[in-house]
Scaffold this active site. Structure first.
Site, PDB file in Angstrom:
ATOM      1  N   ASP A 244       0.853  -1.191   0.000  1.00 24.65           N
ATOM      2  CA  ASP A 244       0.000   0.000   0.000  1.00 24.65           C
ATOM      3  C   ASP A 244       0.887   1.239   0.000  1.00 24.65           C
ATOM      4  OD1 ASP A 244       0.814   0.415   2.627  1.00 24.65           O
ATOM      5  OD2 ASP A 244      -1.183   0.239   3.503  1.00 24.65           O
TER       6      ASP A 244
ATOM      7  N   CYS B 238       2.845  -3.401   4.012  1.00 23.93           N
ATOM      8  CA  CYS B 238       2.054  -2.207   4.334  1.00 23.93           C
ATOM      9  C   CYS B 238       2.796  -1.487   5.466  1.00 23.93           C
ATOM     10  CB  CYS B 238       0.606  -2.569   4.689  1.00 23.93           C
ATOM     11  SG  CYS B 238       0.386  -3.627   6.122  1.00 23.93           S
TER      12      CYS B 238
ATOM     13  N   THR C 204       2.494  -1.808   8.827  1.00 26.56           N
ATOM     14  CA  THR C 204       2.888  -2.764   9.872  1.00 26.56           C
ATOM     15  C   THR C 204       3.050  -4.190   9.357  1.00 26.56           C
ATOM     16  OG1 THR C 204       0.568  -3.222  10.325  1.00 26.56           O
ATOM     17  CG2 THR C 204       1.628  -1.469  11.636  1.00 26.56           C
TER      18      THR C 204
ATOM     19  N   HIS D 127       8.175 -24.913   8.351  1.00 27.47           N
ATOM     20  CA  HIS D 127       7.201 -25.621   9.191  1.00 27.47           C
ATOM     21  C   HIS D 127       5.745 -25.363   8.817  1.00 27.47           C
ATOM     22  CE1 HIS D 127      10.149 -26.263  12.818  1.00 27.47           C
ATOM     23  NE2 HIS D 127      10.611 -26.748  11.667  1.00 27.47           N
TER      24      HIS D 127
ATOM     25  N   HIS E 294       5.137 -31.881   9.887  1.00 26.66           N
ATOM     26  CA  HIS E 294       4.506 -30.566   9.709  1.00 26.66           C
ATOM     27  C   HIS E 294       3.352 -30.614   8.715  1.00 26.66           C
ATOM     28  CE1 HIS E 294       7.714 -28.964  12.091  1.00 26.66           C
ATOM     29  NE2 HIS E 294       8.613 -29.484  11.259  1.00 26.66           N
TER      30      HIS E 294
HETATM   31  C1  RB5 Z   1      -1.913   2.735   6.392  1.00 23.48           C
HETATM   32  O1  RB5 Z   1      -1.831   3.947   7.051  1.00 23.48           O
HETATM   33  C2  RB5 Z   1      -1.749   1.584   7.385  1.00 23.48           C
HETATM   34  O2  RB5 Z   1      -2.891   1.449   8.154  1.00 23.48           O
HETATM   35  C3  RB5 Z   1      -1.443   0.311   6.646  1.00 23.48           C
HETATM   36  O3  RB5 Z   1      -0.300   0.499   5.874  1.00 23.48           O
HETATM   37  C4  RB5 Z   1      -1.164  -0.911   7.472  1.00 23.48           C
HETATM   38  O4  RB5 Z   1      -0.201  -0.660   8.440  1.00 23.48           O
HETATM   39  C5  RB5 Z   1      -2.318  -1.628   8.017  1.00 23.48           C
HETATM   40  O5  RB5 Z   1      -2.202  -2.675   8.649  1.00 23.48           O
END
Ligand code: RB5
Length: 153
Positions: free
Chosen positions: A9, A66, A68, A99, A134
């Site tokens: 993203d 993204c 996180t 695994h 596994h």
């Molecule tokens: C975008 O701001 C953020 O929410 C997205 O990149 C991500 O971290 C969501 O899990």
């Protein structure tokens, strides 16, 4: 040539490009489904583009980035046949292939730096599922997905 697919993203455009270029330089065939600008977009849309092609077998492995890595992994794991792992250490990125037979790696551009991102990608694509004991556990995950867990447990 091994076929990979990558997407991100708006939070991860630059890092995703670096990972893509690194894997291409290593000799992989890498399809990049975007996004390509910092304009805000919705990560499930990108997760769906990547996971459709991994689940169908058109691509061997996928990578989703993204902010996180968490939103991408949540969206990815709603797809049948997808086992997505959100990792920020190379041990987990390797072991989830060995695994769990993970077929999608997720990480966060706001969590890891460029050097670690490349190492995560390498650890993931260089490891192969060990099978053996596994396999039954992965089969159980698939059975949960199909609503047929009681038959295997
Ligand atoms: C975008 O701001 C953020 O929410 C997205 O990149 C991500 O971290 C969501 O899990």
């Amino acid at each position: 040539m091994r076929k990979l697919i990558i997407g991100c993203d708006h939070a991860a455009v630059e890092l995703k490009g670096q990972v893509r270029d690194h894997l291409i330089a290593r000799g992989f065939d890498v399809e990049d489904v975007g996004t390509f600008t910092s304009d805000s977009c919705n990560y499930p849309v990108i997760a769906h583009k990547v996971c459709e092609k991994v689940a169908s077998g058109e691509k061997e492995l996928g990578i989703l980035v993204c902010g996180t890595g968490i939103g991408m992994s949540m969206a990815a794991n709603k797809h049948r046949g997808i086992r997505a792992a959100c990792c920020s250490d190379t041990f987990s990125a390797r072991l989830t292939r060995l695994h769990n037979d993970a077929n999608v790696l997720c990480f966060g551009a706001r969590v890891v730096g460029m050097g670690l991102a490349l190492d995560l990608a390498d650890a993931f694509v260089d490891a192969d599922f060990e099978g053996g004991k596994h396999q039954k556990r992965v089969d159980m995950i698939t059975a949960i997905e199909k609503g047929a867990f009681e038959e295997l447990a």
